[in-house]
Design an enzyme around this catalytic site. Structure first.
Site, PDB file in Angstrom:
ATOM      1  N   GLN A   1       0.804  -1.220   0.000  1.00 20.81           N
ATOM      2  CA  GLN A   1       0.000   0.000   0.000  1.00 20.81           C
ATOM      3  C   GLN A   1       0.840   1.274   0.000  1.00 20.81           C
ATOM      4  O   GLN A   1       0.315   2.347  -0.303  1.00 20.81           O
ATOM      5  CB  GLN A   1      -0.944  -0.009   1.204  1.00 20.81           C
ATOM      6  CG  GLN A   1      -1.959  -1.136   1.124  1.00 20.81           C
ATOM      7  CD  GLN A   1      -2.887  -1.170   2.320  1.00 20.81           C
ATOM      8  OE1 GLN A   1      -2.616  -1.849   3.293  1.00 20.81           O
ATOM      9  NE2 GLN A   1      -3.985  -0.431   2.270  1.00 20.81           N
TER      10      GLN A   1
ATOM     11  N   HIS B   1       0.758  -9.205   4.492  1.00 20.93           N
ATOM     12  CA  HIS B   1      -0.373  -8.277   4.534  1.00 20.93           C
ATOM     13  C   HIS B   1      -1.021  -8.274   3.143  1.00 20.93           C
ATOM     14  O   HIS B   1      -0.723  -7.428   2.303  1.00 20.93           O
ATOM     15  CB  HIS B   1       0.094  -6.884   4.952  1.00 20.93           C
ATOM     16  CG  HIS B   1      -1.036  -5.958   5.337  1.00 20.93           C
ATOM     17  ND1 HIS B   1      -1.076  -5.282   6.540  1.00 20.93           N
ATOM     18  CD2 HIS B   1      -2.167  -5.607   4.688  1.00 20.93           C
ATOM     19  CE1 HIS B   1      -2.181  -4.544   6.590  1.00 20.93           C
ATOM     20  NE2 HIS B   1      -2.861  -4.721   5.474  1.00 20.93           N
TER      21      HIS B   1
ATOM     22  N   ASN C   1      -1.918 -10.762   8.253  1.00 21.88           N
ATOM     23  CA  ASN C   1      -2.873  -9.685   8.505  1.00 21.88           C
ATOM     24  C   ASN C   1      -4.290 -10.122   8.149  1.00 21.88           C
ATOM     25  O   ASN C   1      -4.545 -10.595   7.048  1.00 21.88           O
ATOM     26  CB  ASN C   1      -2.516  -8.468   7.650  1.00 21.88           C
ATOM     27  CG  ASN C   1      -3.470  -7.303   7.913  1.00 21.88           C
ATOM     28  OD1 ASN C   1      -3.485  -6.766   9.013  1.00 21.88           O
ATOM     29  ND2 ASN C   1      -4.286  -6.943   6.934  1.00 21.88           N
ATOM     30  N   GLU C   2      -5.187  -9.940   9.089  1.00 23.57           N
ATOM     31  CA  GLU C   2      -6.616 -10.188   8.867  1.00 23.57           C
ATOM     32  C   GLU C   2      -6.876 -11.559   8.253  1.00 23.57           C
ATOM     33  O   GLU C   2      -7.324 -11.687   7.112  1.00 23.57           O
ATOM     34  CB  GLU C   2      -7.235  -9.044   8.052  1.00 23.57           C
ATOM     35  CG  GLU C   2      -7.142  -7.726   8.832  1.00 23.57           C
ATOM     36  CD  GLU C   2      -7.951  -6.578   8.246  1.00 23.57           C
ATOM     37  OE1 GLU C   2      -8.263  -6.628   7.052  1.00 23.57           O
ATOM     38  OE2 GLU C   2      -8.262  -5.643   9.002  1.00 23.57           O
TER      39      GLU C   2
HETATM   40  C1  BGC Z   1      -6.409  -3.675   6.067  1.00 23.44           C
HETATM   41  C2  BGC Z   1      -5.737  -2.506   5.401  1.00 23.44           C
HETATM   42  C3  BGC Z   1      -6.776  -1.554   4.827  1.00 23.44           C
HETATM   43  C4  BGC Z   1      -7.633  -1.068   5.976  1.00 23.44           C
HETATM   44  C5  BGC Z   1      -8.672  -0.028   5.611  1.00 23.44           C
HETATM   45  C6  BGC Z   1      -7.709  -3.375   6.739  1.00 23.44           C
HETATM   46  O1  BGC Z   1      -8.658  -4.252   6.234  1.00 23.44           O
HETATM   47  O2  BGC Z   1      -5.516  -4.369   6.884  1.00 23.44           O
HETATM   48  O3  BGC Z   1      -4.844  -2.983   4.437  1.00 23.44           O
HETATM   49  O4  BGC Z   1      -6.205  -0.510   4.121  1.00 23.44           O
HETATM   50  O5  BGC Z   1      -8.277  -2.147   6.600  1.00 23.44           O
HETATM   51  O6  BGC Z   1      -9.676  -0.518   4.807  1.00 23.44           O
END
Ligand code: BGC
Length: 410
Positions: free
Chosen positions: A19, A113, A157-158
């Site tokens: 990003q 990520h 991540n997530e």
């Molecule tokens: C993610 C980010 C994303 C942010 C805002 C999260 O889901 O980890 O990569 O930019 O939320 O939407």
């Protein structure tokens, strides 16, 4: 001061490699962005050129008062072809880590990520049985080179975002394997749409199991290299609220998109809580935003109280300390960002008053950056970026939050 945080509380802000770094053609996101007919509205392009400007950015964050910087390693730079590791790229991340330490910022490293090496996604990605071992091998190599500088690590991540987006009904995730643009992206990396599986498209049960197995293998690899590194996963939590008649559906969704993943964090050093809004649910599934509730640039409700609910749920289910690894607002009105974070922090304070173990708060994001399929339209950053000149402009919210970090209270 109304509230003082514990002395070791971490005040962070975050980015993710794809990003902000810019110019990475080795990963699957680049292929998704550039496929003809792609729902991604823009190419990530040069992003914020953080790859070259990290030193100034890190110095700025430290000057503002932050004490933690969460960023991710880009696996596709470190292992651009399977089994081929780049020492030059590992050295790059070593310089980034050293820079954090020089400025007194504790680094928190996310090993994955969303973006993955093309070769990984091409050969089955996050639904392939070999992926957990491949991920562990990459963690091991990265830790061997960088581990002495990494006190905090997030494996993935997530871990639940794909299922969350599918549950919310994000259009591009419907029947994606049949979509011509997806087939084009698959072909661009030498794969086919049946096999090509980027992280957010691993929606099957096999995908969930692969991702959670990768987390486990990743923890083992990181801990084997440095036993005192604090390791956890991060989850995109939803503050699920039942609307009229929605109790049963809310309970089902909560289990499928929150609980299963929080249970996977049991025994870890911490769980990374990431939350942006609430999710109201009716008998058939998620409800649209409620009439009269302010909306963010992302289209969801301005609902900072979701953070407190998520912390409580995470601790109740996972039974481990929480670090808020992402929370923030996409807006072009910075006064709303301050209002949002202020209310969110009151929620953190309420949890701490109740004796819950919350170890840090990380604002997403440090910079206005590439918001995946939505390109550069949503602006989450504490710092604005003019993408033509790459000039950074500090927003008032950055100074406001930095001052809270310095005072360790509000
Ligand atoms: C993610 C980010 C994303 C942010 C805002 C999260 O889901 O980890 O990569 O930019 O939320 O939407």
């Amino acid at each position: 001061m109304e509230f003082t945080f514990p002395p070791t509380f971490l005040w962070g802000t975050a980015t993710a490699a794809h990003q902000v770094e810019g110019g990475n053609v080795y990963n699957d996101s680049w292929a998704l962005e550039h496929a003809p007919g792609s729902p991604y509205v823009a190419s990530s392009g040069d992003a914020c050129d953080h790859y070259h400007r990290y030193a100034d950015d890190i110095a700025l964050l430290a000057d503002l008062g932050f004490t933690l910087y969460r960023f991710s390693l880009e696996w596709s730079r470190i292992e651009p072809e399977e089994g081929e590791f780049s020492l030059a790229q590992l050295d790059h991340y070593r310089r980034v880590l050293a820079c954090c330490h020089e400025h007194g910022l504790t680094p928190m490293v996310t090993f994955h990520h969303f973006s993955s090496p093309r070769w990984l996604a091409a050969s089955g990605g996050w639904e392939a049985p070999e992926t957990p071992a491949r991920f562990a091998r990459y963690c091991e190599r990265a830790m061997a080179h960088l581990g002495d500088l990494i006190p905090f690590a997030c494996t993935l991540n997530e871990v639940n975002l794909g299922p969350v987006l599918a549950a919310i009904g994000v259009a591009e995730l419907r029947a994606f394997r049949e979509a011509p643009w997806y087939a084009a992206a698959a072909r661009a990396v030498g794969s086919d749409p049946a096999r090509f599986t980027p992280f957010l498209y691993a929606l099957s049960e096999r995908g969930r199991d692969t991702i959670l197995a990768a987390h486990r293998r990743g923890v083992e690899a990181i801990k084997a290299a440095r036993g005192d590194c604090q390791v956890g996963l991060t989850a995109a939590l939803q503050d699920i609220q039942a609307g009229p008649g929605g109790e049963e559906m809310a309970a089902r969704l909560r289990r499928d998109i929150n609980t299963v993943y929080l249970e996977a964090a049991r025994g870890d050093d911490f769980v990374g809580v990431q939350i942006y809004s609430r999710l109201r649910v009716g008998p058939e599934g998620p409800l649209p935003p409620e009439e009269g509730v302010e909306r963010t640039q992302m289209g969801y409700e301005f609902w900072p109280e979701a953070l407190e609910a998520a912390i409580r749920e995470a601790i109740a289910v996972a039974g481990v300390p929480v670090i808020v690894t992402e929370n923030g607002l996409s807006t072009d009105d910075d006064t709303r960002r301050i209002a949002y974070v202020e209310r969110a922090l009151r929620g953190v304070a309420a949890c701490l008053r109740d004796g819950l173990d919350v170890r840090g708060y990380t604002y997403w994001s440090a910079l206005d950056n590439f918001e995946w399929a939505l390109g550069y339209r949503p602006t989450f950053g504490l710092i604005a970026v003019d993408r033509r000149t790459q000039q950074r402009t500090v927003k008032p919210s950055a100074r406001w939050l930095g001052a809270i970090a310095r005072a360790n209270g509000f």
